[in-house]
Design a protein around this motif. Structure first.
Motif, short mmCIF file in Angstrom:
data_model
loop_
_atom_site.label_atom_id
_atom_site.label_comp_id
_atom_site.label_asym_id
_atom_site.label_seq_id
_atom_site.Cartn_x
_atom_site.Cartn_y
_atom_site.Cartn_z
N LEU A 172 73.80 37.86 66.31
CA LEU A 172 74.24 38.25 64.97
C LEU A 172 74.78 39.67 65.12
O LEU A 172 74.00 40.61 65.32
N ALA A 229 73.44 42.86 61.93
CA ALA A 229 72.38 42.24 61.13
C ALA A 229 72.19 42.96 59.80
O ALA A 229 72.25 44.20 59.71
N ASP A 265 69.60 38.57 56.77
CA ASP A 265 69.47 37.75 57.97
C ASP A 265 68.01 37.54 58.37
O ASP A 265 67.73 36.84 59.34
#
Lengths: 113, 111
Positions: free
Chosen positions: B75, B78, B82
């Motif tokens: 990711l 983030a 999340d």
């Protein structure tokens, strides 16, 4: 597009009773799977329906049964409820011949007392 | 049983890249690697999948090792939203596609 919808949101039953949960798949999807998620665990596959037939089944007893209708919606039935059946029941849909991902509904929280 | 192994939990600072590892040493040639995440009390959400090559979409990147025995979900930036449980799953791409979930990784994004 409403996505995958499930009803009811929450349900309370007592031991020995029967319950029916409902799922409407995402528009354009023809395959529906059901999962059981106990608290703190990952979802467990119950079974999958395509063309109104059960195509694959996980390790669940015959008390768990299902149905798929011509409009692709589906029901999950659980007979003779046990305390251990308390869980979040998730429905997921996909297009069998289409993309790989499955779309999950918000789930039905079943509590058995 | 799940065919994947993931760390139980991870932390990441907001704005940094979150790298979630997954081991799937028994993956077979026709099995894909899928990633889903589940935010508290919601249904799992599909993130990304791949077979051999690295993949990227608007949510994440998936890096699969050459021997396909492990992968990493990235990711890139983030956010607090999340924070979720992330599941790595191996499954056949077509057909019935039964998903076998393990325990997943509980990722916490800290401000």
């Amino acid at each position: 597009d409403a996505g995958v919808t499930q009803s009811p949101t929450h349900l309370i039953k007592t031991r020995g009773q029967q319950v029916t949960l409902r799922c409407s798949p995402k528009s354009g999807h023809d395959t529906v799977s059901w999962y059981q998620q106990a608290l703190g665990q990952g979802p467990q596959f119950i079974f999958q329906y395509y063309e109104e037939e059960e195509r694959q089944r996980g390790n669940f007893p015959d008390r768990f049964s299902g149905h798929q209708f011509p409009n692709y919606s589906s029901e999950l039935n659980v007979n003779a409820l046990l305390l251990g059946d308390s869980a979040l029941y998730l429905c997921a849909s996909r297009q069998l011949a289409g993309a790989n991902e499955q779309f999950f509904g918000p789930g039905t929280r079943l509590t058995v007392l | 049983d799940a065919k994947t192994t993931q760390p139980t939990s991870m932390d990441c600072a907001e704005g940094r890249a979150a790298n979630l590892p997954c081991n799937h040493s028994t993956i077979s040639g026709n099995e894909y690697v899928y990633w889903y995440r589940q935010i508290h009390s919601q249904g799992p959400q599909y993130i990304i999948h791949g077979l051999k090559n690295n993949e990227t979409n608007e949510m994440a990147s998936l890096i699969i090792t050459e021997d396909r025995k492990s992968s990493t979900l990235i990711l890139p930036h983030a956010t607090l939203r999340d924070t979720a449980v992330y599941y790595c799953i191996v499954s056949e791409g077509k057909g019935a596609q039964k998903l076998v979930f393990g325990q997943g990784t509980r990722l916490t994004i800290n401000p």
